[in-house]
Design a protein around this motif. Structure first.
Motif, short mmCIF file in Angstrom:
data_model
loop_
_atom_site.label_atom_id
_atom_site.label_comp_id
_atom_site.label_asym_id
_atom_site.label_seq_id
_atom_site.Cartn_x
_atom_site.Cartn_y
_atom_site.Cartn_z
N GLN A 34 2.11 0.67 -10.79
CA GLN A 34 3.51 0.32 -11.04
C GLN A 34 3.66 -0.44 -12.35
N THR A 35 3.36 0.22 -13.43
CA THR A 35 3.53 -0.34 -14.77
C THR A 35 4.37 0.61 -15.60
N GLY A 36 5.16 0.04 -16.49
CA GLY A 36 6.01 0.85 -17.35
C GLY A 36 5.90 0.41 -18.79
N SER A 37 6.79 0.93 -19.62
CA SER A 37 6.77 0.59 -21.04
C SER A 37 7.12 -0.87 -21.29
N GLN A 38 7.85 -1.47 -20.33
CA GLN A 38 8.25 -2.87 -20.48
C GLN A 38 7.31 -3.82 -19.75
N GLY A 39 6.23 -3.28 -19.18
CA GLY A 39 5.28 -4.13 -18.45
C GLY A 39 5.22 -3.74 -16.99
N ILE A 40 4.88 -4.71 -16.15
CA ILE A 40 4.72 -4.45 -14.72
C ILE A 40 6.08 -4.50 -14.03
N ASN A 41 6.36 -3.48 -13.22
CA ASN A 41 7.58 -3.47 -12.41
C ASN A 41 7.32 -4.27 -11.13
N TRP A 42 7.49 -5.58 -11.23
CA TRP A 42 7.14 -6.45 -10.11
C TRP A 42 7.92 -6.11 -8.86
N TRP A 43 9.19 -5.75 -8.98
CA TRP A 43 10.02 -5.48 -7.82
C TRP A 43 9.54 -4.23 -7.09
N SER A 44 9.18 -3.20 -7.87
CA SER A 44 8.65 -1.98 -7.24
C SER A 44 7.29 -2.24 -6.61
N MET A 45 6.43 -2.97 -7.31
CA MET A 45 5.12 -3.30 -6.77
C MET A 45 5.25 -4.14 -5.50
N ALA A 46 6.19 -5.07 -5.49
CA ALA A 46 6.39 -5.91 -4.31
C ALA A 46 6.92 -5.08 -3.14
N ALA A 47 7.84 -4.16 -3.39
CA ALA A 47 8.36 -3.30 -2.32
C ALA A 47 7.25 -2.42 -1.76
N LEU A 48 6.43 -1.86 -2.64
CA LEU A 48 5.31 -1.06 -2.19
C LEU A 48 4.32 -1.88 -1.36
N SER A 49 4.01 -3.08 -1.84
CA SER A 49 3.07 -3.95 -1.12
C SER A 49 3.62 -4.34 0.24
N THR A 50 4.91 -4.63 0.30
CA THR A 50 5.52 -4.98 1.58
C THR A 50 5.43 -3.82 2.57
N ALA A 51 5.73 -2.61 2.09
CA ALA A 51 5.63 -1.44 2.96
C ALA A 51 4.18 -1.17 3.35
N ALA A 52 3.23 -1.54 2.50
CA ALA A 52 1.82 -1.28 2.78
C ALA A 52 1.25 -2.24 3.82
N ILE A 53 1.67 -3.51 3.76
CA ILE A 53 1.11 -4.49 4.68
C ILE A 53 1.84 -4.52 6.02
N ALA A 54 3.03 -3.95 6.09
CA ALA A 54 3.81 -3.99 7.33
C ALA A 54 3.07 -3.37 8.52
N PRO A 55 2.45 -2.16 8.40
CA PRO A 55 1.75 -1.60 9.56
C PRO A 55 0.60 -2.49 10.05
N LEU A 56 -0.13 -3.10 9.13
CA LEU A 56 -1.25 -3.96 9.53
C LEU A 56 -0.74 -5.22 10.23
N VAL A 57 0.36 -5.78 9.73
CA VAL A 57 0.93 -6.98 10.36
C VAL A 57 1.39 -6.66 11.78
N ILE A 58 2.06 -5.53 11.96
CA ILE A 58 2.55 -5.14 13.29
C ILE A 58 1.38 -4.90 14.24
N ALA A 59 0.36 -4.20 13.76
CA ALA A 59 -0.82 -3.95 14.61
C ALA A 59 -1.52 -5.26 14.97
#
Length: 306
Positions: A263-288
């Motif tokens: 999640q990097t672009g011409s202006q640098g790291i897209n923190w909001w997109s990376m954070a949304a992806l990370s949140t969606a990635a850790i959600a299944p593990l947290v629920i389990a």
């Protein structure tokens, strides 16, 4: 006998009670501090997924007080309420990577659990001799595989997978992840089987069961907490693995960690997109983890009182 002798001395009791209160207060304070340390990255990740670029760069932390939540991060993935029902290429890519992560992580964890349980039962119930190696030496050999840093294995696996046509395949990742978490599964399950009395195996043999029958019908059901703990730990390790997923995949078998890191672009790291992806990635593990907490704690603490 004087009246003062009949009155109990309350000073030692009060001092002991004060010490207990102070000790308990310090323990709870330490636990609260440690919970704050552990949960702060998760809190930052979740809140960042609802921030705009200005809020991220200025370090705003508290929603509705420091900043107004926005669906910018989730909208970039096509997962916001206003885009979830429309066509979105980023969402299609996310679902593909999410499916790859589930398939490879669950597949590798189940395969490692089957192989590791068999190996652990053998090391717990039987005595082996391979050259100079005994049971403890064999277990140490398995655990020593964790010492090697992944970068040492990068070139050999790259050459091997290219020769076997396993590059950019989910099956190749499953095999590699299984080798990665197998020592941990063997270690956990061996302690689990050691905590089960051998007399149960002997009683099963007297009743006419074979070794496989005793293992499958008697011992294995008693080892469910350890199996759940080993499975969850393996799942977390496989789910979060990045190095080999980035090295051995290109398009078809990429997993979520690789997508998060991209999640990097011409202006640098897209923190909001990376954070949304990370949140969606850790959600299944947290629920389990929430639903299987008692099995995890029971499995990991087996034999701790010995």
């Amino acid at each position: 006998m004087t009246i003062g002798a009949l009155i109990p001395n309350r000073k030692p009791q009060a001092a002991s009670r004060a010490k207990r209160i102070v000790g308990r207060t310090l323990i709870y304070a330490a636990l609260i501090f440690w919970a704050f340390v552990c949960l702060s990255p998760i809190y930052w990740t979740v809140t960042t997924s609802f921030k705009s670029a200005v809020d991220v760069t200025q370090g705003h932390l508290i929603p509705w007080l420091d900043f107004q939540p926005d669906w910018k991060g989730w909208r970039s993935l096509g997962l916001s309420p206003d885009t979830i029902f429309g066509t979105s290429n980023p969402r299609e890519e996310f679902l593909s990577r999410f499916g790859n992560s589930i398939f490879t992580s669950v597949g590798a964890s189940l395969l490692a659990l089957v192989l590791g349980s068999l190996a652990a039962y053998g090391l717990s119930r039987f005595r082996y001799k391979f050259a100079w190696m005994r049971n403890d030496d064999i277990l140490f050999f398995f655990m020593s595989q964790l010492i090697l840093p992944p970068v040492v294995l990068a070139l050999p696996f790259l050459v091997l997978y290219k020769a076997l046509a396993l590059l950019d395949t989910r099956f190749g990742l499953i095999l590699l992840y299984t080798l990665t978490v197998l020592p941990i599964v063997i270690w956990i399950m061996r302690d689990q089987f050691n905590a089960i009395p051998v007399e149960l195996d002997e009683a099963a043999f007297v009743d006419g069961l074979s070794v496989w029958g005793a293992f499958l019908r008697i011992i294995l059901p008693l080892a469910v907490p350890g199996m759940v703990a080993a499975f969850i730990l393996s799942l977390v390790l496989c789910w979060n693995e990045y190095f080999f997923a980035a090295l051995l995949t290109s398009t078809d078998a990429k997993t979520l960690p690789v997508m998060v890191a991209s999640q990097t672009g011409s202006q640098g790291i897209n923190w909001w997109s990376m954070a949304a992806l990370s949140t969606a990635a850790i959600a299944p593990l947290v629920i389990a983890g929430i639903f299987l907490e008692r099995y995890i704690v029971s499995g990991l603490t087996t034999g701790a009182g010995k």
